[in-house]
Scaffold this motif. Structure first.
Motif, mmCIF file in Angstrom:
data_model
loop_
_atom_site.group_PDB
_atom_site.id
_atom_site.type_symbol
_atom_site.label_atom_id
_atom_site.label_comp_id
_atom_site.label_asym_id
_atom_site.label_seq_id
_atom_site.Cartn_x
_atom_site.Cartn_y
_atom_site.Cartn_z
ATOM 1 N N VAL A 90 27.192 9.679 -1.467
ATOM 2 C CA VAL A 90 25.781 10.030 -1.351
ATOM 3 C C VAL A 90 25.241 10.570 -2.669
ATOM 4 N N LEU A 91 25.994 11.420 -3.349
ATOM 5 C CA LEU A 91 25.477 12.198 -4.477
ATOM 6 C C LEU A 91 26.025 11.814 -5.840
ATOM 7 N N GLU A 123 25.993 9.406 -8.011
ATOM 8 C CA GLU A 123 25.362 8.586 -9.027
ATOM 9 C C GLU A 123 24.448 9.460 -9.887
ATOM 10 N N TRP A 160 21.536 9.202 -11.452
ATOM 11 C CA TRP A 160 20.115 9.322 -11.126
ATOM 12 C C TRP A 160 19.905 10.173 -9.884
ATOM 13 N N THR A 161 20.813 10.084 -8.935
ATOM 14 C CA THR A 161 20.680 10.857 -7.702
ATOM 15 C C THR A 161 20.685 12.349 -8.002
ATOM 16 N N ILE A 168 17.441 13.309 -9.722
ATOM 17 C CA ILE A 168 16.346 13.379 -8.738
ATOM 18 C C ILE A 168 16.425 14.703 -7.988
ATOM 19 N N LEU A 169 17.618 15.085 -7.561
ATOM 20 C CA LEU A 169 17.779 16.353 -6.853
ATOM 21 C C LEU A 169 17.438 17.542 -7.740
ATOM 22 N N THR A 178 15.157 1.558 -9.225
ATOM 23 C CA THR A 178 16.270 2.497 -9.062
ATOM 24 C C THR A 178 15.794 3.752 -8.343
ATOM 25 N N ARG A 214 17.207 5.099 -4.764
ATOM 26 C CA ARG A 214 17.848 6.412 -4.642
ATOM 27 C C ARG A 214 17.101 7.300 -3.662
ATOM 28 N N GLN A 270 17.947 6.182 -0.186
ATOM 29 C CA GLN A 270 19.293 6.612 0.189
ATOM 30 C C GLN A 270 19.315 8.091 0.546
ATOM 31 N N LEU A 271 18.642 8.911 -0.240
ATOM 32 C CA LEU A 271 18.628 10.350 0.032
ATOM 33 C C LEU A 271 17.905 10.661 1.336
#
Length: 149
Positions: free
Chosen positions: A19-20, A22, A24-25, A28-29, A52, A56, A59-60
């Motif tokens: 989940v976390l 990557e 970019w993920t 973003i967080l 992208t 992401r 997915q989140l």
């Protein structure tokens, strides 16, 4: 079974990284933790390719880390808010930030300093909720848990 092999049967770290894990993920967080909620703000702040970013964010949301909330109806506009599950990731991000500042320092010092409500800069640490001692590799012993297979 070899010593410590039970750590790999349930794959908790691997599931979290699905989940976390990557780049970019996590960025973003980071933005979400510091108040960014709208798609265009994420895109502008991160310089992330829009496909992208869309993937992401989806997915989140699908994983329950962010909620997609309507903030305007004409035209439909959404913003992204951290869920309680998402907010629980904050300590891990702070630890990563501290590690980066300590081991990959910028020439002029950290680009961002977190200041606690007491007025002091944050110096994160993991501690045992029972005794308060710091958690380190030498103070814990991995053992099979209830999900061990």
């Amino acid at each position: 079974m070899t010593a410590g092999s039970h750590r790999f049967t349930a794959e908790s770290v691997g599931r979290a990284l699905d989940v976390l894990g990557e780049r970019w993920t996590l960025l973003i967080l980071r933005e979400a933790f510091f108040g960014v909620r709208r798609y265009a703000q994420f895109a502008r702040n991160l310089g992330i390719p829009r496909p992208t970013l869309s993937a992401r964010l989806k997915q989140l949301v699908d994983q329950g880390v962010l909620d997609r909330v309507v903030y305007a109806t004409e035209p439909d506009r959404h913003e992204y808010r951290l869920t309680p599950t998402g907010k629980e990731i904050f300590p891990a991000l702070v630890i990563l930030m501290q590690w980066g500042d300590d081991h990959l320092p910028m020439p002029d010092g950290p680009p961002l300093v977190l200041r606690h409500s007491c007025g002091e800069p944050v110096a994160p640490r993991l501690s045992c909720t029972h005794c308060g001692d710091e958690i380190t590799t030498s103070s814990v012993t991995p053992e099979p848990g209830p999900g061990y297979q």
